[in-house]
Design a protein around this motif. Structure first.
Motif, PDB file in Angstrom:
ATOM      1  N   LEU A   1      -1.854   6.122  13.117  1.00 44.66           N
ATOM      2  CA  LEU A   1      -1.923   4.772  12.570  1.00 44.66           C
ATOM      3  C   LEU A   1      -1.382   3.711  13.514  1.00 44.66           C
ATOM      4  CD1 LEU A   1      -0.736   5.469   8.897  1.00 44.66           C
ATOM      5  CD2 LEU A   1      -3.044   4.780   9.587  1.00 44.66           C
TER       6      LEU A   1
ATOM      7  N   THR B   1      -9.676   2.991   9.379  1.00 46.66           N
ATOM      8  CA  THR B   1      -9.131   2.979   8.017  1.00 46.66           C
ATOM      9  C   THR B   1      -9.519   1.766   7.189  1.00 46.66           C
ATOM     10  OG1 THR B   1      -7.110   1.831   8.688  1.00 46.66           O
ATOM     11  CG2 THR B   1      -7.091   4.252   8.818  1.00 46.66           C
TER      12      THR B   1
ATOM     13  N   ILE C   1       0.842  -1.193   0.000  1.00 52.08           N
ATOM     14  CA  ILE C   1       0.000   0.000   0.000  1.00 52.08           C
ATOM     15  C   ILE C   1       0.878   1.243   0.000  1.00 52.08           C
ATOM     16  CG2 ILE C   1      -1.720   1.330   1.293  1.00 52.08           C
ATOM     17  CD1 ILE C   1      -2.788  -1.252   2.418  1.00 52.08           C
TER      18      ILE C   1
ATOM     19  N   ILE D   1       0.494   5.214   0.736  1.00 49.68           N
ATOM     20  CA  ILE D   1      -0.344   6.293   1.254  1.00 49.68           C
ATOM     21  C   ILE D   1       0.312   7.603   0.880  1.00 49.68           C
ATOM     22  CG2 ILE D   1      -1.352   7.365   3.311  1.00 49.68           C
ATOM     23  CD1 ILE D   1      -1.249   4.609   4.661  1.00 49.68           C
TER      24      ILE D   1
ATOM     25  N   VAL E   1      -4.679   6.806  -1.751  1.00 48.57           N
ATOM     26  CA  VAL E   1      -4.194   5.526  -1.241  1.00 48.57           C
ATOM     27  C   VAL E   1      -4.335   4.499  -2.349  1.00 48.57           C
ATOM     28  CG1 VAL E   1      -4.557   3.683   0.446  1.00 48.57           C
ATOM     29  CG2 VAL E   1      -4.741   6.082   1.147  1.00 48.57           C
TER      30      VAL E   1
ATOM     31  N   LEU F   1      -7.703  -0.813   7.210  1.00 50.97           N
ATOM     32  CA  LEU F   1      -6.447  -1.534   7.016  1.00 50.97           C
ATOM     33  C   LEU F   1      -6.361  -2.681   8.014  1.00 50.97           C
ATOM     34  CD1 LEU F   1      -3.955   1.469   6.620  1.00 50.97           C
ATOM     35  CD2 LEU F   1      -5.036   0.135   4.798  1.00 50.97           C
TER      36      LEU F   1
ATOM     37  N   CYS G   1      -8.123   5.419   2.791  1.00 54.94           N
ATOM     38  CA  CYS G   1      -7.804   4.016   3.091  1.00 54.94           C
ATOM     39  C   CYS G   1      -9.063   3.158   3.034  1.00 54.94           C
ATOM     40  CB  CYS G   1      -7.152   3.895   4.464  1.00 54.94           C
ATOM     41  SG  CYS G   1      -5.441   4.456   4.559  1.00 54.94           S
ATOM     42  N   ARG G   2     -10.148   3.640   3.627  1.00 57.25           N
ATOM     43  CA  ARG G   2     -11.401   2.872   3.612  1.00 57.25           C
ATOM     44  C   ARG G   2     -11.877   2.633   2.182  1.00 57.25           C
ATOM     45  NH1 ARG G   2     -12.818   6.485   7.783  1.00 57.25           N
ATOM     46  NH2 ARG G   2     -14.186   7.645   6.369  1.00 57.25           N
TER      47      ARG G   2
ATOM     48  N   ALA H   1       2.502  -1.111   4.377  1.00 59.38           N
ATOM     49  CA  ALA H   1       2.107   0.181   3.828  1.00 59.38           C
ATOM     50  C   ALA H   1       3.241   1.173   4.004  1.00 59.38           C
ATOM     51  CB  ALA H   1       0.850   0.706   4.521  1.00 59.38           C
TER      52      ALA H   1
END
Length: 475
Positions: free
Chosen positions: A132, A194, A6, A8, A17, A196, A60-61, A77
């Motif tokens: 995070l 998020t 990932i 970001i 993202v 994730l 992210c979602r 990520a």
């Protein structure tokens, strides 16, 4: 089993993202626009409320919602955020006040401690890392400017005078790690916000321009990267920490002990393109609707029909003046009745290319290198007319990469290298970065632009006094 990384990319206008496979192919994307910055007083520019974190969480979602692979196959990520921001945090890591934008005058001055609720002072990447992972840890490579950083060691300075001059007590600073090191793992709370996977490693990258350079495949001093963003810059890489550059400044690179040499740039660069599009209004949007294209595509198609040089219309892109010459204003010069809306658009694109050719030339001259190729990144790279102008102005091939979100790809590359998916950065770049198309210069256009450059670089010498005097009237 296919593995995924990932990237970001928290930029100045939006957070993007992207989930990539290990060949650099985007398989899922999310994007969330940032809200307009607040400017409650002259020189104050802040991101409202908790907008940076909210945008990261939302993007992210979105990316996870449309990802049809196995979440267990996502290995890590990479986190890249806007550089030069300043975040003031309480002891629990929440914001004591909104994040200061890179455009805020206070970030160009030492920190002044005026609020006793501030327990930590960090960058945007440090703040998002904490949201995070819960860790007070940050990449060393995003600390440029008014920070007590030793740019040789990539660690906090041990020079007491330097520390005191920056105004930040050592206990308020985050722990530093190098690009490619793990910052922490996604907490349960962050996973809920998020989407994730909980426990996913979050890997340090660098400042956004260095990460963008990596994701564009910039690996060598014979290449130049032209970054077409809100702030437009050109850059190349090297291994020397050059402190006294006259025509460029040295920034941290995306690999430990590697540096990014960055020329002077254009503030509100591609923003000016959007500003003009919106200013032209319904005349452009109606034409775009009839043609079945976007407003940008409509303007680009029209600009492609305008001759090189825009029939003498020239643009000086000081819509946001350089800090050293705050009186300057943006300007169009050379109207004589031949020009229309497409001339205006092309002239802005040419103004960008001519300005950056001048500044990149000064960068190369001081470094003692010539550039054999220009890699173009950012939203403007998607327009063939812009790519052709860049090739013609610079007189060398101009290449755009297959992935337009170079910072997102660079962040994913950092994660892949840091987590051992590749033997090193060069292997990762070879595997994940590819060129979409290369544009060759037209000899006649290059000769015209070379002559125009001599005129264009001289404009401000004549207009400075006009704008200095008018600033006393209009500000």
């Amino acid at each position: 089993m296919t593995s995924y990384l990932i990237g970001i990319d928290n930029g100045s206008q939006s957070t993007k993202v992207t989930i990539f496979d290990e060949r650099g192919t985007p398989v899922s994307r999310g994007r969330h626009a940032l809200r307009p910055t607040d400017t409650p007083a002259q020189g104050v520019v802040e991101h409202p409320d908790d907008d940076l974190w909210d945008s990261v969480a939302a993007a992210c979602r979105e990316a996870m919602a449309v990802f049809d692979g196995d979440p267990a196959a996502i290995v890590g990520a990479g986190l890249c955020t806007i550089r030069f921001c300043r975040a003031l945090l309480r002891a629990d890591g929440t914001l004591a006040r909104p994040v200061l934008s890179w455009m805020d005058e206070r970030v160009s001055r030492p920190y002044e401690h005026t609020d006793d609720s501030v327990a930590r002072v960090t960058t945007s990447s440090g703040y998002i890392t904490h949201r995070l992972t819960g860790e007070f840890r940050d990449t060393a490579a995003n600390y440029q400017g008014m920070w007590p950083i030793d740019t040789d060691t990539w660690q906090w300075s041990q020079d007491r005078q330097v520390v005191e001059s920056m105004g930040i007590a050592p206990e308020k600073l985050f722990e530093l790690v190098m690009p490619g090191e793990v910052l922490g793992r996604i907490t349960a709370d962050a996973a809920e916000r998020t989407g994730l996977p909980q426990g996913l490693p979050v890997v340090a990258t660098a400042n956004d321009k260095a990460v963008e350079a990596l994701g564009s495949g910039l690996r060598g001093s014979e290449q130049l990267l032209l970054s077409l963003g809100t702030y437009i810059a050109s850059m190349t890489t090297g291994e020397r920490n050059i402190r006294d550059g006259r025509e460029f400044w040295t920034n941290f690179g995306c690999a430990p002990r590697e540096y990014l040499y960055e020329s002077g740039g254009i503030r509100r660069g591609m923003w000016t393109v959007s500003w003009l599009r919106d200013l032209l209004g319904e005349e452009v949007t109606a034409g775009a609707r009839r043609a079945g294209v976007t407003a940008e595509q409509y303007l680009d198609a029209g600009a492609a029909q305008v001759p090189a040089g825009s029939d003498g219309l020239m643009t000086v892109l000081d819509w946001l003046a350089p800090t050293e010459t705050p009186h300057r204003k943006g300007s169009f010069l050379g109207f004589d009745g031949r020009q229309g809306r497409f001339h205006l658009h092309r002239s802005v694109l040419e103004g960008i290319a001519l300005t950056m050719r001048d500044r990149a030339g000064a960068l190369g001259d001081e470094l003692g290198t010539g550039f054999e190729r220009v890699i173009v990144s950012g939203g403007g790279a998607g327009a063939d007319v812009m790519m052709g102008i860049v090739a013609d102005v610079f007189g060398v091939p101009a290449a755009r990469t297959a992935v337009t979100d170079a910072a997102g790809l660079g962040a994913a590359i950092c994660a892949g290298v840091g987590l051992g998916r590749f033997a090193g950065i060069d292997e990762a770049v070879a595997a994940m970065v590819s060129v979409d198309e290369e544009f060759l210069p037209d000899a006649a256009n290059h000769e015209l632009y070379a002559r125009q450059l001599e005129v264009h670089r001289d404009i401000t010498r004549h207009t400075d006094e006009v704008f200095r005097r008018s600033a006393q009237i209009f500000g």
